[in-house]
Motif scaffolding. Structure first.
Motif, short mmCIF file in Angstrom:
data_model
loop_
_atom_site.label_atom_id
_atom_site.label_comp_id
_atom_site.label_asym_id
_atom_site.label_seq_id
_atom_site.Cartn_x
_atom_site.Cartn_y
_atom_site.Cartn_z
N LEU A 1 0.86 -1.17 0.00
CA LEU A 1 0.00 0.00 0.00
C LEU A 1 0.90 1.23 0.00
CD1 LEU A 1 -2.76 1.45 0.36
CD2 LEU A 1 -2.44 1.21 2.84
N ILE A 2 0.69 2.14 -0.97
CA ILE A 2 1.47 3.37 -1.04
C ILE A 2 0.57 4.52 -0.59
CG2 ILE A 2 2.79 4.93 -2.51
CD1 ILE A 2 3.39 2.59 -4.36
N VAL A 3 1.06 5.31 0.36
CA VAL A 3 0.26 6.40 0.93
C VAL A 3 0.97 7.74 0.72
CG1 VAL A 3 -0.86 7.31 3.00
CG2 VAL A 3 -0.62 4.83 2.71
N GLY A 4 0.27 8.68 0.10
CA GLY A 4 0.80 10.03 -0.09
C GLY A 4 -0.33 10.93 -0.51
N THR A 5 -0.77 11.83 0.38
CA THR A 5 -1.98 12.61 0.10
C THR A 5 -1.74 14.09 -0.21
OG1 THR A 5 -2.33 13.03 2.48
CG2 THR A 5 -3.37 11.06 1.54
N LYS A 6 -0.48 14.49 -0.40
CA LYS A 6 -0.23 15.87 -0.82
C LYS A 6 -0.82 16.08 -2.21
CE LYS A 6 4.04 17.03 1.64
NZ LYS A 6 5.48 17.35 1.48
N ILE B 1 1.93 0.93 12.85
CA ILE B 1 2.68 0.56 14.04
C ILE B 1 1.80 -0.26 14.99
CG2 ILE B 1 3.80 1.46 16.13
CD1 ILE B 1 4.76 3.84 14.42
N THR B 2 0.57 0.17 15.17
CA THR B 2 -0.38 -0.54 16.04
C THR B 2 -0.61 -1.97 15.57
OG1 THR B 2 -1.53 1.50 16.64
CG2 THR B 2 -2.75 -0.56 16.91
N LEU B 3 -0.70 -2.15 14.25
CA LEU B 3 -0.98 -3.46 13.68
C LEU B 3 0.26 -4.29 13.39
CD1 LEU B 3 -3.76 -2.31 11.19
CD2 LEU B 3 -4.11 -3.65 13.29
N GLY B 4 1.43 -3.68 13.55
CA GLY B 4 2.68 -4.40 13.27
C GLY B 4 2.96 -4.57 11.79
N ILE B 5 2.42 -3.67 10.96
CA ILE B 5 2.67 -3.73 9.52
C ILE B 5 3.98 -3.01 9.21
CG2 ILE B 5 1.82 -3.07 7.23
CD1 ILE B 5 -1.02 -3.11 8.41
N PRO B 6 4.94 -3.65 8.57
CA PRO B 6 6.22 -3.00 8.24
C PRO B 6 6.02 -1.76 7.38
CG PRO B 6 6.37 -5.37 7.91
CD PRO B 6 4.92 -5.06 8.14
N THR B 7 6.79 -0.71 7.68
CA THR B 7 6.65 0.54 6.94
C THR B 7 7.98 1.02 6.38
OG1 THR B 7 6.91 1.77 9.01
CG2 THR B 7 4.66 1.36 8.26
N ILE B 8 7.89 1.66 5.22
CA ILE B 8 9.01 2.37 4.61
C ILE B 8 8.56 3.81 4.48
CG2 ILE B 8 10.41 2.64 2.52
CD1 ILE B 8 9.91 -0.38 1.99
N CYS B 9 9.30 4.73 5.09
CA CYS B 9 8.89 6.14 5.09
C CYS B 9 9.93 7.02 4.42
CB CYS B 9 8.69 6.64 6.51
SG CYS B 9 7.13 6.20 7.25
N LEU B 10 9.46 7.94 3.58
CA LEU B 10 10.30 9.00 3.08
C LEU B 10 10.27 10.10 4.14
CD1 LEU B 10 10.13 10.36 -0.56
CD2 LEU B 10 10.64 11.81 1.38
N ILE B 11 11.43 10.42 4.70
CA ILE B 11 11.46 11.37 5.82
C ILE B 11 12.34 12.57 5.50
CG2 ILE B 11 10.99 9.64 7.59
CD1 ILE B 11 14.04 9.70 8.23
N ASP B 12 11.82 13.75 5.84
CA ASP B 12 12.57 14.99 5.69
C ASP B 12 13.19 15.34 7.04
OD1 ASP B 12 13.50 17.45 4.60
OD2 ASP B 12 11.75 17.54 3.29
N THR B 13 13.84 16.48 7.12
CA THR B 13 14.60 16.81 8.33
C THR B 13 13.73 17.17 9.53
OG1 THR B 13 14.80 19.09 7.48
CG2 THR B 13 16.64 17.57 7.06
N ASN B 14 12.40 17.25 9.32
CA ASN B 14 11.50 17.54 10.45
C ASN B 14 10.82 16.28 10.98
OD1 ASN B 14 9.97 17.17 8.12
ND2 ASN B 14 8.35 18.57 8.78
N CYS B 15 11.28 15.10 10.55
CA CYS B 15 10.64 13.84 10.91
C CYS B 15 11.42 13.08 11.98
CB CYS B 15 10.49 12.96 9.66
SG CYS B 15 9.42 13.67 8.39
N VAL C 1 4.84 8.33 1.85
CA VAL C 1 5.53 9.51 1.33
C VAL C 1 5.16 10.69 2.25
CG1 VAL C 1 5.75 11.10 -0.60
CG2 VAL C 1 5.46 8.65 -1.03
N ASP C 2 6.14 11.19 2.99
CA ASP C 2 5.96 12.29 3.94
C ASP C 2 5.38 11.79 5.26
OD1 ASP C 2 5.47 14.58 5.43
OD2 ASP C 2 4.84 15.76 3.72
N GLN C 3 6.26 11.45 6.15
CA GLN C 3 5.88 10.91 7.46
C GLN C 3 4.99 11.87 8.25
OE1 GLN C 3 8.36 10.82 11.25
NE2 GLN C 3 8.92 8.88 10.32
N GLN C 4 5.33 13.16 8.22
CA GLN C 4 4.57 14.14 8.99
C GLN C 4 3.13 14.23 8.50
OE1 GLN C 4 6.30 14.69 11.78
NE2 GLN C 4 6.34 16.91 11.66
N GLU C 5 2.96 14.27 7.20
CA GLU C 5 1.63 14.41 6.61
C GLU C 5 0.78 13.17 6.86
OE1 GLU C 5 -1.06 16.77 4.19
OE2 GLU C 5 0.92 17.26 5.01
#
Length: 236
Positions: free
Chosen positions: A72-77, A181-195, A168-172
Protein backbone atom coordinates in the motif's frame (compact mmCIF):
# COMPACT_ATOMS: atom_id res chain seq x y z
CA UNK A 1 20.44 -9.18 -4.78
CA UNK A 2 23.30 -6.70 -4.46
CA UNK A 3 22.84 -3.04 -3.69
CA UNK A 4 24.56 -2.08 -6.96
CA UNK A 5 21.68 -3.69 -8.81
CA UNK A 6 19.34 -0.79 -8.08
CA UNK A 7 21.77 1.72 -9.64
CA UNK A 8 21.20 4.48 -7.08
CA UNK A 9 23.65 7.30 -7.83
CA UNK A 10 24.48 10.46 -5.91
CA UNK A 11 24.38 12.44 -9.17
CA UNK A 12 20.73 11.66 -9.94
CA UNK A 13 19.73 12.36 -6.35
CA UNK A 14 21.49 15.73 -6.51
CA UNK A 15 19.71 16.58 -9.77
CA UNK A 16 16.35 15.71 -8.20
CA UNK A 17 17.05 17.85 -5.14
CA UNK A 18 16.78 14.89 -2.77
CA UNK A 19 19.40 16.47 -0.50
CA UNK A 20 17.46 19.63 0.37
CA UNK A 21 15.89 19.51 3.82
CA UNK A 22 13.78 22.05 5.68
CA UNK A 23 14.97 25.27 7.26
CA UNK A 24 17.32 24.81 10.20
CA UNK A 25 14.69 26.18 12.60
CA UNK A 26 12.23 23.48 11.54
CA UNK A 27 13.95 20.21 12.26
CA UNK A 28 13.87 17.13 14.48
CA UNK A 29 17.17 16.68 16.38
CA UNK A 30 16.86 12.92 15.86
CA UNK A 31 17.61 13.59 12.19
CA UNK A 32 21.11 14.86 13.06
CA UNK A 33 22.87 11.63 11.92
CA UNK A 34 21.30 12.01 8.47
CA UNK A 35 22.28 15.66 7.94
CA UNK A 36 25.67 16.51 6.45
CA UNK A 37 25.67 20.31 6.71
CA UNK A 38 23.54 23.43 6.47
CA UNK A 39 23.53 26.00 3.69
CA UNK A 40 21.76 29.37 3.67
CA UNK A 41 19.57 28.33 6.59
CA UNK A 42 18.63 24.96 5.08
CA UNK A 43 19.75 21.54 6.27
CA UNK A 44 21.46 19.39 3.63
CA UNK A 45 20.91 15.66 3.86
CA UNK A 46 23.72 13.12 3.63
CA UNK A 47 22.98 11.42 0.31
CA UNK A 48 25.34 8.55 1.02
CA UNK A 49 23.05 7.51 3.86
CA UNK A 50 19.98 8.14 1.72
CA UNK A 51 21.37 5.80 -0.95
CA UNK A 52 22.08 3.16 1.67
CA UNK A 53 18.57 3.18 3.15
CA UNK A 54 16.88 3.44 -0.24
CA UNK A 55 18.88 0.42 -1.35
CA UNK A 56 17.81 -1.49 1.76
CA UNK A 57 14.19 -0.54 1.07
CA UNK A 58 14.50 -1.76 -2.53
CA UNK A 59 15.93 -5.05 -1.30
CA UNK A 60 13.02 -5.41 1.14
CA UNK A 61 10.25 -4.72 -1.38
CA UNK A 62 11.93 -6.90 -4.02
CA UNK A 63 12.02 -9.82 -1.58
CA UNK A 64 8.43 -9.25 -0.50
CA UNK A 65 7.13 -8.90 -4.07
CA UNK A 66 8.97 -12.07 -5.11
CA UNK A 67 6.86 -13.87 -2.48
CA UNK A 68 3.60 -12.40 -3.71
CA UNK A 69 3.19 -9.88 -0.88
CA UNK A 70 0.89 -6.87 -1.21
CA UNK A 71 1.82 -3.19 -0.87
CA UNK A 72 0.00 0.00 0.00
CA UNK A 73 1.47 3.37 -1.04
CA UNK A 74 0.26 6.40 0.93
CA UNK A 75 0.80 10.03 -0.09
CA UNK A 76 -1.98 12.61 0.10
CA UNK A 77 -0.23 15.87 -0.82
CA UNK A 78 -2.20 17.47 -3.65
CA UNK A 79 0.84 18.04 -5.85
CA UNK A 80 1.96 14.42 -5.53
CA UNK A 81 -1.45 12.73 -5.82
CA UNK A 82 -1.21 11.87 -9.52
CA UNK A 83 2.38 10.69 -9.11
CA UNK A 84 1.35 8.34 -6.29
CA UNK A 85 -1.50 6.90 -8.38
CA UNK A 86 0.69 6.33 -11.44
CA UNK A 87 3.51 4.72 -9.48
CA UNK A 88 1.15 2.43 -7.58
CA UNK A 89 -0.73 1.42 -10.73
CA UNK A 90 2.54 0.62 -12.50
CA UNK A 91 3.60 -1.70 -9.70
CA UNK A 92 0.10 -3.10 -9.14
CA UNK A 93 0.02 -1.72 -5.61
CA UNK A 94 -2.89 -0.34 -3.64
CA UNK A 95 -2.74 3.37 -2.84
CA UNK A 96 -4.29 6.25 -0.92
CA UNK A 97 -3.62 9.62 -2.51
CA UNK A 98 -6.48 11.91 -1.45
CA UNK A 99 -7.20 11.61 2.25
CA UNK A 100 -6.41 9.03 4.90
CA UNK A 101 -9.66 8.06 6.61
CA UNK A 102 -8.95 7.41 10.28
CA UNK A 103 -9.21 3.71 11.09
CA UNK A 104 -8.73 2.65 7.47
CA UNK A 105 -6.50 -0.20 8.66
CA UNK A 106 -7.12 -0.48 12.40
CA UNK A 107 -10.88 -0.63 11.82
CA UNK A 108 -10.64 -2.91 8.83
CA UNK A 109 -14.16 -4.30 9.27
CA UNK A 110 -15.65 -0.86 8.59
CA UNK A 111 -13.31 -0.34 5.63
CA UNK A 112 -14.37 -3.69 4.19
CA UNK A 113 -18.01 -2.67 4.53
CA UNK A 114 -17.32 0.57 2.65
CA UNK A 115 -15.43 -1.31 -0.05
CA UNK A 116 -18.29 -3.77 -0.45
CA UNK A 117 -20.70 -0.84 -0.89
CA UNK A 118 -18.28 0.76 -3.37
CA UNK A 119 -18.01 -2.40 -5.46
CA UNK A 120 -21.79 -2.85 -5.45
CA UNK A 121 -22.36 0.72 -6.67
CA UNK A 122 -19.74 0.30 -9.40
CA UNK A 123 -21.50 -2.87 -10.56
CA UNK A 124 -24.86 -1.09 -10.60
CA UNK A 125 -23.32 1.72 -12.64
CA UNK A 126 -21.74 -0.67 -15.16
CA UNK A 127 -24.96 -2.65 -15.62
CA UNK A 128 -27.00 0.54 -15.95
CA UNK A 129 -29.27 -0.34 -13.02
CA UNK A 130 -28.34 2.86 -11.22
CA UNK A 131 -29.83 4.88 -14.09
CA UNK A 132 -33.14 2.99 -13.98
CA UNK A 133 -33.95 4.33 -10.52
CA UNK A 134 -35.89 7.52 -9.80
CA UNK A 135 -33.82 10.64 -10.50
CA UNK A 136 -33.48 11.54 -6.82
CA UNK A 137 -32.20 8.05 -5.89
CA UNK A 138 -29.85 8.05 -8.89
CA UNK A 139 -28.37 11.40 -7.84
CA UNK A 140 -27.84 10.19 -4.26
CA UNK A 141 -26.11 6.99 -5.37
CA UNK A 142 -23.92 8.89 -7.86
CA UNK A 143 -22.76 11.21 -5.09
CA UNK A 144 -21.98 8.22 -2.87
CA UNK A 145 -20.08 6.55 -5.69
CA UNK A 146 -18.08 9.71 -6.40
CA UNK A 147 -17.19 10.07 -2.72
CA UNK A 148 -16.11 6.44 -2.42
CA UNK A 149 -14.11 6.65 -5.65
CA UNK A 150 -12.23 9.68 -4.33
CA UNK A 151 -11.22 8.16 -1.01
CA UNK A 152 -11.24 4.41 -1.65
CA UNK A 153 -10.57 4.19 -5.39
CA UNK A 154 -6.95 3.23 -4.85
CA UNK A 155 -7.79 0.32 -2.54
CA UNK A 156 -10.91 -0.98 -4.30
CA UNK A 157 -9.25 -4.34 -4.96
CA UNK A 158 -7.69 -4.69 -1.51
CA UNK A 159 -9.13 -7.75 0.24
CA UNK A 160 -7.07 -7.64 3.43
CA UNK A 161 -4.43 -5.70 5.30
CA UNK A 162 -1.29 -4.91 3.25
CA UNK A 163 2.00 -6.67 3.98
CA UNK A 164 4.11 -3.49 3.61
CA UNK A 165 3.11 0.17 3.60
CA UNK A 166 5.19 2.81 1.79
CA UNK A 167 4.59 6.32 3.15
CA UNK A 168 5.53 9.51 1.33
CA UNK A 169 5.96 12.29 3.94
CA UNK A 170 5.88 10.91 7.46
CA UNK A 171 4.57 14.14 8.99
CA UNK A 172 1.63 14.41 6.61
CA UNK A 173 0.67 10.75 6.97
CA UNK A 174 1.29 10.35 10.70
CA UNK A 175 -2.15 8.80 11.33
CA UNK A 176 -1.49 6.12 8.71
CA UNK A 177 1.93 5.43 10.22
CA UNK A 178 0.48 5.05 13.74
CA UNK A 179 -2.09 2.56 12.43
CA UNK A 180 0.67 0.50 10.83
CA UNK A 181 2.68 0.56 14.04
CA UNK A 182 -0.38 -0.54 16.04
CA UNK A 183 -0.98 -3.46 13.68
CA UNK A 184 2.68 -4.40 13.27
CA UNK A 185 2.67 -3.73 9.52
CA UNK A 186 6.22 -3.00 8.24
CA UNK A 187 6.65 0.54 6.94
CA UNK A 188 9.01 2.37 4.61
CA UNK A 189 8.89 6.14 5.09
CA UNK A 190 10.30 9.00 3.08
CA UNK A 191 11.46 11.37 5.82
CA UNK A 192 12.57 14.99 5.69
CA UNK A 193 14.60 16.81 8.33
CA UNK A 194 11.50 17.54 10.45
CA UNK A 195 10.64 13.84 10.91
CA UNK A 196 11.40 11.13 13.47
CA UNK A 197 13.59 8.48 11.79
CA UNK A 198 12.91 5.94 14.54
CA UNK A 199 9.21 5.42 13.79
CA UNK A 200 9.42 3.51 10.50
CA UNK A 201 11.05 0.14 9.89
CA UNK A 202 13.09 1.71 7.08
CA UNK A 203 13.38 5.50 6.91
CA UNK A 204 14.68 7.06 3.69
CA UNK A 205 16.06 10.57 4.35
CA UNK A 206 14.96 12.73 1.42
CA UNK A 207 13.27 15.93 0.35
CA UNK A 208 9.53 15.22 0.71
CA UNK A 209 8.38 18.49 -0.88
CA UNK A 210 9.98 18.41 -4.34
CA UNK A 211 8.10 16.35 -6.92
CA UNK A 212 11.38 15.35 -8.59
CA UNK A 213 12.66 13.94 -5.30
CA UNK A 214 9.47 12.01 -4.57
CA UNK A 215 9.38 10.69 -8.15
CA UNK A 216 12.96 9.44 -7.98
CA UNK A 217 12.46 7.60 -4.68
CA UNK A 218 9.16 6.08 -5.81
CA UNK A 219 10.59 5.03 -9.18
CA UNK A 220 13.38 3.08 -7.47
CA UNK A 221 10.93 1.34 -5.14
CA UNK A 222 8.43 0.64 -7.90
CA UNK A 223 11.15 -0.81 -10.14
CA UNK A 224 12.20 -3.16 -7.33
CA UNK A 225 8.59 -4.21 -6.74
CA UNK A 226 8.04 -4.87 -10.46
CA UNK A 227 11.24 -6.95 -10.62
CA UNK A 228 10.09 -8.90 -7.57
CA UNK A 229 6.67 -9.53 -9.09
CA UNK A 230 8.31 -10.79 -12.30
CA UNK A 231 10.40 -13.18 -10.23
CA UNK A 232 7.27 -14.38 -8.43
CA UNK A 233 5.50 -15.08 -11.72
CA UNK A 234 8.50 -16.93 -13.15
CA UNK A 235 8.75 -19.15 -10.09
CA UNK A 236 5.02 -19.82 -9.71
Amino acid sequence: MTKRYWNITLEEMMEAGVHFGHGTRKWNPRMAPYISTKRKGIHILNLTRTARFLSEACDLVFGAASKGKQFLIVGTKNKAADLIARAATRARCHYVNKKWLGGMLTNWYTTETRLHKFRSLRTEQKTGRIHSLPKKDTAILKRQLSHLETYLGGIKYMTGLPDIVIIVDQQEEYTALRECITLGIPTICLIDTNCDPDLADISIPANDDAIASIRLILNKLVFAICEGRSSYIRNS
